[in-house]
Design a protein around this motif. Structure first.
Motif, PDB file in Angstrom:
ATOM      1  N   GLY A  59      43.733  70.570  34.375  1.00 29.78           N
ATOM      2  CA  GLY A  59      44.234  70.405  33.016  1.00 29.78           C
ATOM      3  C   GLY A  59      43.790  69.094  32.421  1.00 29.78           C
ATOM      4  N   SER A  60      44.390  68.020  32.882  1.00 31.82           N
ATOM      5  CA  SER A  60      44.032  66.687  32.391  1.00 31.82           C
ATOM      6  C   SER A  60      43.452  65.881  33.546  1.00 31.82           C
ATOM      7  N   SER A  77      52.037  67.530  28.993  1.00 32.14           N
ATOM      8  CA  SER A  77      50.921  67.391  28.043  1.00 32.14           C
ATOM      9  C   SER A  77      49.770  68.352  28.343  1.00 32.14           C
ATOM     10  N   SER A  78      49.368  68.447  29.580  1.00 35.80           N
ATOM     11  CA  SER A  78      48.226  69.313  29.935  1.00 35.80           C
ATOM     12  C   SER A  78      48.404  69.797  31.365  1.00 35.80           C
TER      13      SER A  78
END
Length: 869
Positions: free
Chosen positions: A758-759, A735-736
């Motif tokens: 990222g996340s 996702s990230s």
């Protein structure tokens, strides 16, 4: 004033002649005629010659004395005195040009040109009277018949010399479109075609002269200059033009602008020279006439103001009256803008024909000067003479034809009128430019018709110069640049050192021969004239308040900004990956910073990581070697082996945080860290649960609890708990995903390479899951800490989990507050600290027993019987 008396017995409209406005008109015997009586005569110095067509001329031959104008009695005619040799020479040049044209069969054939020349005595009133006399004539009485045909007294006028006179005269004569060609009026205001529709000139306007001077300032880097102008239209318009052009071009500033008074106001002159003396400007530009310059220079000499570089306008650039031993110590090296020099073959011979005995009662009429006085003045400065002397060998300004400049302008003005008349008379009926395709004729010539041809005239002089006028009546601009050379013997020489001309592609083009220029300074080099020296690279200009824009301070550029050239107005920021060098004159790549294997901190952490890995391997080897001993077999030896392998992975995963961040290391480091620690903590959690199950199984009826914690269930639990972390990492990466990032926020002059998570949610879930497992392990171990020692590893697990939790609880604020590579170092330290904590607390006591207290590594001792202290 016009008084018109017309016979009313037969009313009709009769057009007035264009220039009857100074006549008194009265009726004659016929209704269709009237006469005009001249109100009064202007007593003017004049020179005339009859012809089919007459050209007028206005020249300064004398100086004037203004009569009493109190109007308590009839004003007297102004008187003229002295002799201005150049003015008389200009008048003679016009006479010579007309004589030359009359002898030229290719120009105006079968037409004889005449002239009427008046002396304006350097006075507007006299010049204006002369212009009106030229336009209207001086006949005592004229009779205009029914047809009102005939030529005007003059078809065009050459003059006047000054801008003020030309403005006043053109305002009136322009109403009647009488062509007027000035040879010396430079005011840029005269280029206004709406106000002066019939004005032309053979000298460039001040607009071009100003731009020519700015080119000189630019060439020598003189950005700081003083400006002194005469208090008339010529000077004031020049000042406005100079200020405007400098503002637009941005090539310099004026330190001061002073207007010289007309009278000899010594206090004002003293103030102006004092301003010059105190100013830091070493260049002085002067728009003045020679007679007014003398007063200024006398004060300059009195105050001994030296070290100035003078720039002269064309009005005084070649003035011989200023080139004296008294002034040359101050004026030596003067640069001047002057009229283009030309050649006029035969002029000197014509000038020599002026002799009193030849022209006492000649066609010259009332001469511009009393020739016997003029002749003797030339010969001996006013000494007694007979009029028979030979001037051929005399060295006088009058006979000097080596430097014909204003004379050449007069010569071109006469020829411009002549060529226009010639073009007009060559018109073919039916193909003319006027209404019904008509042409102008010699018998009915109107002045405005000649203006049409003047606007289109185009010819080349014997010297090779092209003469034509633009839409404003201005000639194709070109100036010579001259230099006043002060010779060792005290004499003065004016020499050409270049030219300024307008070209179609380059605009104003300056050509200078610097090797020929004489500089009146000890260095023999051009002076420096700036308000502020140019700012070196690495600094920028900050203008001083309430001072011209050329005055500024040099301020160093701030960090991250540079100027790589001199005198920059502002600093430019370096690109994102660059930073300014210490001198602030160019950008250099920023230093890159990350947790490197070569840094002391990186070396220390790497060594610690490898040491932990080595210790894990040694402990594993010890346990494998002693795998059959009770201490190893107690509490599921398989989980102990898995725990050692997971700790080894924890130590190794810390190496992913060291070195230059790359995509694969950024993605792998947190995943490896999360999975390794979940594997480790899962083993500890299962181990704790096994301790609890074994204790319950030892009680009556509790044997069934062990079936849920067999070897298979233990492996499955560890695998299941680890799989959850693997799923969290996979979701996060998909996702990230973490990526390498150049962070410039921590340090302006450095780039910190780091892995952006990222996340943040993904990272928090990863840590949170480890924390949940660690908390459960700590909680269960705490609950069974008081069980019999025979079955108990709970105390060690509790202590290890407390250390683990303490490290990671302290990690969160330390990680968040640590900038750049220190954040990676904090995370590595947390990994190593927690790993060593687990390794030492869980396996330290067992290794101690195995290696140092083998007597305790027996089944009885482990089961709690026969323990040897």
């Amino acid at each position: 004033m016009i008084k018109r008396n017309i016979n009313l017995s037969k009313p009709r409209v009769v057009p007035l002649p264009s220039f009857a406005f100074i006549y008194f008109c009265c009726p004659l015997n016929y209704c269709f005629s009237f006469s005009c009586q001249l109100q009064g005569q202007f007593h003017l110095n004049e020179m005339h010659k009859a012809g089919d067509l007459v050209l007028g001329g206005l020249f300064q031959v004398h100086f004037t004395s203004i009569p009493d104008l109190s109007f308590t009695s009839q004003p007297q005619q102004p008187t003229c005195h002295g002799v201005y040799v150049l003015g008389f020479k200009l008048a003679q040049t016009m006479a010579f040009a007309i004589d030359e044209i009359n002898r030229n069969s290719n120009l105006l054939p079968n037409v004889t040109l005449g002239y009427t020349l008046y002396d304006n005595c350097l006075e507007l009133g006299i010049g204006f009277r002369g212009a009106l006399s030229l336009a209207s004539g001086q006949e005592d009485q004229i009779v205009v018949d029914d047809t009102c045909v005939g030529n005007p007294p003059v078809v065009g006028i050459v003059g006047d010399s000054s801008s003020t006179n030309s403005i006043a005269i053109s305002n009136v004569l322009g109403l009647y479109r009488v062509p007027m060609v000035s040879y010396f009026a430079t005011c840029s205001c005269l280029s206004d075609r709406q106000k002066y529709p019939s004005f032309f000139r053979t000298i460039p306007s001040d607009a071009f002269q100003v731009r020519a001077m700015i080119q000189i300032l630019k060439h020598f880097g003189w950005t700081w200059a003083g400006l002194i102008v005469i208090d008339d239209d010529y000077g004031l318009h020049a000042a406005r033009s100079f200020q405007s052009e400098l503002s637009v071009s941005g090539e310099g500033c004026l330190a001061y602008t002073e207007v010289l008074p007309w009278d000899k106001d010594t206090d004002e002159l003293r103030r102006i020279v004092n301003v010059m003396k105190k100013s830091t400007a070493r260049v002085v530009i002067v728009f003045e006439i020679p007679s007014r310059m003398i007063s200024l220079l006398e004060e300059v000499v009195r105050q001994n103001v030296t070290g100035l570089q003078w720039i002269a306008s064309e009005a005084w650039a070649e003035s011989a009256v200023l080139q004296t031993p008294h002034f040359m110590p101050y004026l030596g090296g003067t640069l001047g803008i002057t009229i283009r020099r030309g050649e006029i073959p035969g002029l000197r011979e014509f000038l020599l024909q002026i002799r009193p005995d030849l022209h006492h009662n000649s066609s010259y009429g009332n001469s511009l000067v009393r020739l016997e006085h003029f002749y003797c003045w030339l010969e001996g400065g006013g000494a007694i003479c007979t009029g028979q002397e030979d001037l051929g060998n005399a060295d006088t300004e009058y006979l000097d034809i080596s430097n014909l400049r204003p004379e050449y302008n007069v010569y071109k003005a006469v020829y411009a009128l002549a060529h226009s008349l010639d073009d007009m008379l060559q018109c073919k009926p039916g193909r003319g430019p006027f209404s019904a395709d008509s042409c102008a004729t010699l018998q009915s010539l109107e002045p405005w018709q000649l203006v049409y041809y003047m606007e289109r005239v185009n010819f080349t002089t014997p010297s090779g110069d092209q003469v034509s006028f633009d839409e404003n009546g201005d000639v194709v601009p070109i100036y010579d640049v001259i230099n006043w050379l002060w010779l060792p013997d005290g004499s003065t020489k004016v020499q050409n050192v270049g030219e300024v001309k307008r070209t179609a592609f380059k605009g104003e083009e300056l050509i200078l021969d610097e090797d020929k220029i004489f500089w009146n300074f000890e260095s023999k080099k051009p002076p420096r004239s700036v308000c502020s020296e140019g700012c070196p690279p690495g600094t920028h200009m900050v203008r001083r308040k309430r001072e011209p824009e050329c005055c500024f301070d040099c301020i160093p550029c701030s960090e991250g900004k540079i100027t790589n050239k001199s005198s920059s107005l502002e600093c430019t920021s370096c690109p994102e990956d660059f930073w300014s060098n210490p001198q602030r004159d160019h950008c250099i790549p920023k230093k890159t910073e990350f947790l490197s294997y070569h840094d002391p901190l990186g070396i220390c952490l790497t060594t610690t990581s490898l040491l932990g890995t080595f210790i894990c391997a040694v402990v594993l080897g010890i346990f494998i070697y002693h795998r059959t001993t009770p201490i190893v077999r107690a509490n599921n030896s398989e989980l102990s082996f898995q725990l050692l392998l997971s700790l080894k992975l924890c130590f190794l995963c810390s190496l992913l945080f060291i070195g230059r961040p790359r995509m694969w290391t950024c993605q792998l480091r947190h995943a490896a860290f999360g999975i390794s620690f979940v594997l480790c903590v899962s083993c500890i959690l299962v181990k704790t649960m096994v301790v609890l199950a074994v204790f319950k199984a030892s009680k009556p009826g509790g044997g069934a609890s062990l079936k849920w914690f067999g070897a298979t269930q233990q492996r499955g639990t560890v695998l299941f708990l680890t799989s959850i972390q693997a799923a969290i990492c996979t979701t996060w990466l998909v996702s990230s995903s973490p990526t390498p990032h150049k962070n410039t926020q921590y340090h302006n002059d450095k780039i910190v390479y780091e892995c952006a998570v990222g996340s943040t949610v993904g990272f928090a879930v990863l840590l949170g899951y480890i924390g949940v497992l660690a908390f459960l392990s700590c909680l269960i171990a705490f609950l069974v800490r008081n069980l019999p020692d025979s079955f108990n590893e709970a105390k060690l697990i509790t202590f290890s989990m407390l250390i683990f939790c303490a490290v990671w609880v302290a990690f969160v604020p330390a990680y968040v507050s640590s900038p750049g590579n220190l954040a990676d170092a904090v995370e590595v330290f947390a990994i190593l600290a927690s790993s060593f904590g687990l390794l030492i607390t869980l396996f330290g006591p067992k290794c101690y027993i195995i290696l140092l207290r083998p007597e305790m590594n027996t089944k009885k001792a482990v089961m709690g019987r026969g323990i040897v202290s």
